[in-house]
Design a protein around this motif. Structure first.
Motif, PDB file in Angstrom:
ATOM      1  N   GLU A  27       0.852  -1.183   0.000  1.00 54.50           N
ATOM      2  CA  GLU A  27       0.000   0.000   0.000  1.00 54.50           C
ATOM      3  C   GLU A  27       0.888   1.233   0.000  1.00 54.50           C
ATOM      4  O   GLU A  27       1.673   1.439   0.928  1.00 54.50           O
ATOM      5  CB  GLU A  27      -0.908   0.026   1.239  1.00 54.50           C
ATOM      6  N   ALA A  28       0.761   2.035  -1.051  1.00 55.57           N
ATOM      7  CA  ALA A  28       1.566   3.255  -1.112  1.00 55.57           C
ATOM      8  C   ALA A  28       1.028   4.272  -0.113  1.00 55.57           C
ATOM      9  O   ALA A  28      -0.125   4.184   0.331  1.00 55.57           O
ATOM     10  CB  ALA A  28       1.497   3.832  -2.530  1.00 55.57           C
ATOM     11  N   PRO A  30      -0.865   7.362   0.946  1.00 58.32           N
ATOM     12  CA  PRO A  30      -2.007   7.917   0.205  1.00 58.32           C
ATOM     13  C   PRO A  30      -1.675   9.194  -0.556  1.00 58.32           C
ATOM     14  O   PRO A  30      -1.083  10.127  -0.011  1.00 58.32           O
ATOM     15  CB  PRO A  30      -3.035   8.194   1.305  1.00 58.32           C
ATOM     16  N   HIS A  31      -2.043   9.223  -1.831  1.00 61.00           N
ATOM     17  CA  HIS A  31      -1.870  10.401  -2.672  1.00 61.00           C
ATOM     18  C   HIS A  31      -2.834  10.272  -3.835  1.00 61.00           C
ATOM     19  O   HIS A  31      -3.129   9.148  -4.278  1.00 61.00           O
ATOM     20  CB  HIS A  31      -0.425  10.472  -3.191  1.00 61.00           C
ATOM     21  N   PRO A  32      -3.353  11.373  -4.380  1.00 65.06           N
ATOM     22  CA  PRO A  32      -4.242  11.256  -5.533  1.00 65.06           C
ATOM     23  C   PRO A  32      -3.456  10.851  -6.777  1.00 65.06           C
ATOM     24  O   PRO A  32      -2.281  11.179  -6.915  1.00 65.06           O
ATOM     25  CB  PRO A  32      -4.821  12.672  -5.689  1.00 65.06           C
ATOM     26  N   ALA A  33      -4.117  10.128  -7.679  1.00 63.08           N
ATOM     27  CA  ALA A  33      -3.457   9.707  -8.918  1.00 63.08           C
ATOM     28  C   ALA A  33      -3.134  10.938  -9.770  1.00 63.08           C
ATOM     29  O   ALA A  33      -3.847  11.944  -9.732  1.00 63.08           O
ATOM     30  CB  ALA A  33      -4.358   8.755  -9.695  1.00 63.08           C
ATOM     31  N   SER A  36      -5.649  13.389 -11.764  1.00 64.67           N
ATOM     32  CA  SER A  36      -6.989  13.458 -11.179  1.00 64.67           C
ATOM     33  C   SER A  36      -7.153  14.851 -10.606  1.00 64.67           C
ATOM     34  O   SER A  36      -6.208  15.413 -10.056  1.00 64.67           O
ATOM     35  CB  SER A  36      -7.167  12.390 -10.095  1.00 64.67           C
ATOM     36  N   TRP A  38     -10.100  15.966  -8.704  1.00 64.31           N
ATOM     37  CA  TRP A  38     -11.301  15.985  -7.866  1.00 64.31           C
ATOM     38  C   TRP A  38     -10.968  15.308  -6.550  1.00 64.31           C
ATOM     39  O   TRP A  38     -10.059  14.489  -6.468  1.00 64.31           O
ATOM     40  CB  TRP A  38     -12.445  15.231  -8.570  1.00 64.31           C
ATOM     41  N   GLU A  39     -11.698  15.694  -5.499  1.00 65.31           N
ATOM     42  CA  GLU A  39     -11.609  14.922  -4.247  1.00 65.31           C
ATOM     43  C   GLU A  39     -12.656  13.827  -4.296  1.00 65.31           C
ATOM     44  O   GLU A  39     -12.368  12.662  -4.071  1.00 65.31           O
ATOM     45  CB  GLU A  39     -11.859  15.849  -3.058  1.00 65.31           C
TER      46      GLU A  39
ATOM     47  N   CYS B  90     -10.940   5.616 -10.150  1.00 60.73           N
ATOM     48  CA  CYS B  90     -11.216   7.043 -10.006  1.00 60.73           C
ATOM     49  C   CYS B  90      -9.973   7.849  -9.631  1.00 60.73           C
ATOM     50  O   CYS B  90      -9.941   9.063  -9.814  1.00 60.73           O
ATOM     51  CB  CYS B  90     -12.318   7.265  -8.973  1.00 60.73           C
ATOM     52  N   GLY B  91      -8.977   7.175  -9.045  1.00 59.46           N
ATOM     53  CA  GLY B  91      -7.730   7.863  -8.716  1.00 59.46           C
ATOM     54  C   GLY B  91      -7.663   8.515  -7.360  1.00 59.46           C
ATOM     55  O   GLY B  91      -6.572   8.889  -6.907  1.00 59.46           O
ATOM     56  N   THR B  92      -8.798   8.677  -6.669  1.00 59.07           N
ATOM     57  CA  THR B  92      -8.751   9.450  -5.422  1.00 59.07           C
ATOM     58  C   THR B  92      -9.430   8.769  -4.237  1.00 59.07           C
ATOM     59  O   THR B  92      -9.342   9.275  -3.123  1.00 59.07           O
ATOM     60  CB  THR B  92      -9.435  10.824  -5.617  1.00 59.07           C
ATOM     61  N   SER B  97      -6.011   5.881  -3.914  1.00 57.89           N
ATOM     62  CA  SER B  97      -4.980   6.752  -3.359  1.00 57.89           C
ATOM     63  C   SER B  97      -3.821   5.953  -2.767  1.00 57.89           C
ATOM     64  O   SER B  97      -2.727   6.474  -2.589  1.00 57.89           O
ATOM     65  CB  SER B  97      -5.572   7.692  -2.313  1.00 57.89           C
ATOM     66  N   ARG B  98      -4.049   4.686  -2.502  1.00 59.65           N
ATOM     67  CA  ARG B  98      -2.980   3.803  -2.006  1.00 59.65           C
ATOM     68  C   ARG B  98      -2.413   2.944  -3.141  1.00 59.65           C
ATOM     69  O   ARG B  98      -1.695   1.982  -2.906  1.00 59.65           O
ATOM     70  CB  ARG B  98      -3.506   2.924  -0.863  1.00 59.65           C
ATOM     71  N   GLU B  99      -2.788   3.274  -4.360  1.00 59.22           N
ATOM     72  CA  GLU B  99      -2.345   2.603  -5.594  1.00 59.22           C
ATOM     73  C   GLU B  99      -2.893   1.185  -5.711  1.00 59.22           C
ATOM     74  O   GLU B  99      -2.346   0.366  -6.437  1.00 59.22           O
ATOM     75  CB  GLU B  99      -0.811   2.618  -5.722  1.00 59.22           C
ATOM     76  N   LEU B 100      -3.976   0.902  -5.043  1.00 60.70           N
ATOM     77  CA  LEU B 100      -4.670  -0.389  -5.180  1.00 60.70           C
ATOM     78  C   LEU B 100      -5.811  -0.190  -6.175  1.00 60.70           C
ATOM     79  O   LEU B 100      -6.995  -0.266  -5.840  1.00 60.70           O
ATOM     80  CB  LEU B 100      -5.176  -0.861  -3.817  1.00 60.70           C
ATOM     81  N   TYR B 101      -5.454   0.046  -7.428  1.00 60.19           N
ATOM     82  CA  TYR B 101      -6.401   0.543  -8.428  1.00 60.19           C
ATOM     83  C   TYR B 101      -7.492  -0.453  -8.802  1.00 60.19           C
ATOM     84  O   TYR B 101      -8.561  -0.049  -9.247  1.00 60.19           O
ATOM     85  CB  TYR B 101      -5.638   0.975  -9.695  1.00 60.19           C
ATOM     86  N   GLU B 105     -13.450   2.035  -5.218  1.00 57.27           N
ATOM     87  CA  GLU B 105     -14.796   1.925  -4.661  1.00 57.27           C
ATOM     88  C   GLU B 105     -15.779   2.874  -5.329  1.00 57.27           C
ATOM     89  O   GLU B 105     -16.918   3.009  -4.871  1.00 57.27           O
ATOM     90  CB  GLU B 105     -14.780   2.147  -3.141  1.00 57.27           C
ATOM     91  N   LYS B 328      -2.243   0.255 -13.273  1.00 55.82           N
ATOM     92  CA  LYS B 328      -1.649   1.575 -13.456  1.00 55.82           C
ATOM     93  C   LYS B 328      -0.326   1.722 -12.695  1.00 55.82           C
ATOM     94  O   LYS B 328       0.569   2.444 -13.102  1.00 55.82           O
ATOM     95  CB  LYS B 328      -2.654   2.621 -12.987  1.00 55.82           C
ATOM     96  N   ARG B 329      -0.235   0.990 -11.601  1.00 57.71           N
ATOM     97  CA  ARG B 329       0.947   1.049 -10.759  1.00 57.71           C
ATOM     98  C   ARG B 329       2.201   0.553 -11.489  1.00 57.71           C
ATOM     99  O   ARG B 329       3.315   0.982 -11.207  1.00 57.71           O
ATOM    100  CB  ARG B 329       0.675   0.138  -9.570  1.00 57.71           C
TER     101      ARG B 329
END
Lengths: 138, 384
Positions: A27-28, A30-33, A36, A38-39, B90-92, B97-101, B105, B328-329
Motif C-alpha cells: 500500500e503506497a 495515500p496520494h491522488p493519482a 486526477s 477531484w476529491e 477514479c484515482g482518489t 490513493s494507495r495505488e490499489l487501483y 470503490e 496503473k501502478r
C-alpha cells in the motif's frame, strides 16, 4: 546465494532491488493519482439501469449502462441482487438467470427470424392443403 | 458500430450496436485499434461467470485513438493514442490513493469485491467491453496511458492487463536471488510471469501446462524448464523431486478456475458448478511449495467458494498473496522494460484477425488450435 547470477537471461535481476519494484510497499502512502482533479468525483447523470449490491444505498459516481435487465431473467437478477453477496444464493440465482436469459433470447431470435416465419408459413400452407383434401375425401 | 456480442455459452457473433456516448464529464470515447481475447474471457465464453448477459460485449485489453473528449478531461485530446488498464479507477478513493487501483470503490455498484472492469459481466459494473469499434472510457484522466510516439500499438497493448498481471505475480512471489518458482499455466499471463520472475532474480523457473506446443513456446520464449501435467502421475511428488525433495520456494497459479488435472474438481466445479470452478492448480501450488514458501494466485476465480487445502497451507506456514492486478501502478516500469528490450510483448501474438472474425478467434483460442497462444482482433479501419 548472494553471488548467484544468470548471465544468459537478458535483463536478469533488473528488478531485484526493492526500490525498483513498483508494488513495494503493497500500500503506497495515500496520494491522488496523477491528472486526477477531484476529491470526490462528479456523479454520472441518469437513472442507473445497472443493479446494485444489497450493501449499497446509492450507485457509484460512475457506472455501466450495457444490457439492462429484461424479461424473466431480469426479474431473477433483481431477486439475486436483493440477496447479500456473501450468500451463495446470490450467485447461484444469477447463474440461473443467465441460463434463463439464453433461452429467452433464443426464443426472441427465433421469432424475429424471417426463416422462422417462412418455415411456419410453409407448414401452415401444407397443413391447410392436407385438411382440405381430407375434407373432400369425407 | 460493429461489436462482439455474447449469445450463449460458446457462441459469440459480430453485431451492429449503437456507438457509445459520453455519459460522465471525465469520459472519452476511443476508436479501438487493437483488442485482445484474454484467457479470462474464456470463463465468460463458457458461461461460468455470474451475470453474464446475452447481448454483452466482452474485451478488456485494448488500445485506441481518442475520438471524443468529455468536458472535464484535461490530459487527453482527440487523436491521442492510448493503452487502457482493464481496471476502471477514479484515482482518489481510499484504495486508488494507495495505488490499489483494481479495488476502486467508485466504479462498481454491483459487487463489493472489486472495482469496475471493462466487459467482464455485470458483477463488475455493467461496462461494455472493447471487442468493438468504439468504447467508452470513464475517468480518462486517470486510467489511459499515452503510447509514446513511434511505438507500435502491439508493443503497448499488453500493458493494459496481461503483462502487469504476470509481473505483479512475480513480484508478489517475493523471490530472493536464486530461488526457484513454479508457474502453473503457460498461457500469456503465465509467460509474462515467467519472464518477470527472471527480472526478479529467480534461479530456476519451471512451467507446468497440459499442451506440448505451449510448453515448447515457453521454453523458447521464456527460457524455462517445463513439465507436462499429462505425463506425470503425481504432480506434487514430481515437483518436490525436481527441487531437492523440499519443494519450490514459490508457486504461481496463472490458470484460474478452469484448471485440468483433477476429475473430482472438474466434475464438481466446471460441470456441476457446486464450487466456483476447478482449483486444481491452486491445490497443486499449496501442496508442492516448500514449507514457509509463497503461493501467488493471479488466475481468475469467482464467487462463491472452492475446495482448497487451507489446513495444509496453515501447517506449512505459507504466505498466500493474490489480487486483480493494479495495472496503473506497473505501467511506467514495464514501459521501461519494453523500451530497453528486456521484454518483447508482441512476441506472444500468434494470431491477428479482423474484428468480424471474433467467433473464429474465440474458437482458435479456446480449443488451442493452430498453435494459438494469443489472438488479437483488429477493428475495421486499422491495418491488419
Amino acid at each position: 546465494m548472494s553471488e548467484f547470477m544468470r548471465t544468459d537471461i537478458p535483463g536478469w535481476g533488473a528488478d531485484l532491488p526493492k526500490q525498483r519494484k513498483p508494488g513495494v510497499p503493497r500500500e503506497a502512502k495515500p496520494h491522488p493519482a496523477e491528472h486526477s482533479h477531484w476529491e470526490r468525483p462528479e456523479r454520472q447523470e441518469g437513472e442507473p439501469s445497472v443493479l446494485m449490491t444489497a450493501l449499497r444505498d446509492e450507485p457509484t459516481p460512475v457506472f455501466g449502462t450495457a444490457v439492462p435487465p429484461h424479461g424473466l431473467s431480469g426479474r431473477l437478477r433483481r431477486m439475486a441482487y436483493a440477496i447479500p453477496d456473501n450468500r451463495p444464493s446470490h450467485w447461484t440465482t444469477l447463474l440461473f438467470a443467465d441460463r434463463v436469459d439464453v433461452v429467452e433470447s433464443a426464443v426472441v431470435d427465433t421469432l424475429k427470424s424471417r426463416r422462422t416465419w417462412a418455415v411456419l408459413g410453409a407448414a401452415a400452407a401444407v397443413g391447410l392443403v392436407w385438411l382440405s383434401r381430407r375434407d373432400r375425401e369425407r | 458500430m460493429l461489436a462482439m456480442t455474447y449469445r450463449r455459452p460458446r457462441k459469440v457473433r459480430i453485431e451492429s450496436k449503437a456507438d457509445p456516448v459520453i455519459l460522465h464529464p471525465n469520459d472519452v470515447i476511443l476508436r479501438v485499434t487493437r483488442t485482445a481475447i484474454c484467457g479470462s474471457d474464456l470463463h465468460l465464453y463458457h458461461g461460468l461467470v455470474p451475470d453474464t448477459r446475452v447481448g454483452s460485449t466482452f474485451g478488456h485489453e485494448f488500445t485506441g485513438v481518442v475520438e471524443e473528449v468529455g468536458p472535464s478531461v484535461q490530459s487527453l485530446k482527440k487523436g491521442d493514442r492510448v493503452v487502457v488498464p482493464f481496471n476502471i479507477s477514479c484515482g482518489t478513493c481510499f484504495f486508488c490513493s494507495r495505488e490499489l487501483y483494481s479495488a476502486c470503490e467508485n466504479t462498481n455498484p454491483s459487487a463489493p469485491i472489486s472495482g469496475g472492469i471493462y466487459g467482464y459481466s455485470h458483477t463488475t459494473g455493467g461496462y461494455a467491453g472493447a471487442q468493438a469499434e468504439y468504447v467508452r472510457v470513464p475517468f480518462a484522466d486517470v486510467g489511459p496511458m499515452k503510447i509514446p510516439d513511434g511505438m507500435d500499438e502491439e508493443d503497448a497493448l499488453f500493458l493494459g492487463d496481461i503483462l502487469p498481471t504476470g509481473y505483479q505475480a512475480a513480484e508478489m512471489a517475493e523471490l530472493k536471488r536464486g530461488e526457484t518458482v513454479v508457474v502453473f499455466g503457460a498461457g500469456p499471463v503465465g509467460l509474462f510471469a515467467m519472464k518477470s520472475a527472471w527480472l526478479m532474480g529467480a534461479g530456476r523457473v519451471i512451467a507446468v501446462d497440459g499442451y506440448d506446443y505451449r510448453l515448447e513456446f515457453a521454453r523458447h520464449c521464456a527460457r524455462v524448464e517445463t513439465v507436462n501435467l499429462h505425463e506425470v502421475d503425481d504432480m506434487v511428488r514430481h515437483l518436490r523431486q525436481l527441487t531437492d525433495g523440499r519443494g519450490p520456494d514459490a508457486c504461481i497459479d496463472a490458470v484460474g478456475l478452469e484448471a485440468d488435472g483433477s476429475a473430482i474438481n472438474t466434475v464438481l466445479g466446471r460441470k456441476l458448478k457446486l464450487e466456483a470452478g476447478s482449483p486444481t492448480a491452486l491445490n497443486w501450488a499449496i501442496d508442492s511449495v516448500r514449507r514457509g514458501g509463497n503461493v501467488v494466485l493471479i488466475g481468475v476465480y469467482g464467487p462463491p467458494f472452492n475446495m482448497v487445502p487451507i489446513g495444509t497451507a496453515m501447517n506449512k506456514g505459507l504466505t498466500l498473496r493474490m489480487a486483480q492486478c493494479h495495472v496503473k501502478r506497473y505501467m511506467p516500469r514495464l514501459l521501461e522494460h519494453i523500451l530497453a528490450k528486456r521484454i518483447d510483448p508482441k512476441g506472444i501474438i500468434t494470431h491477428r484477425l479482423p474484428l468480424e472474425e471474433v467467433a473464429e478467434g474465440y474458437r482458435l483460442f479456446e480449443q488451442k488450435l493452430d498453435g494459438c497462444i494469443k489472438t488479437v482482433l483488429i477493428p475495421g479501419g486499422s491495418s491488419v
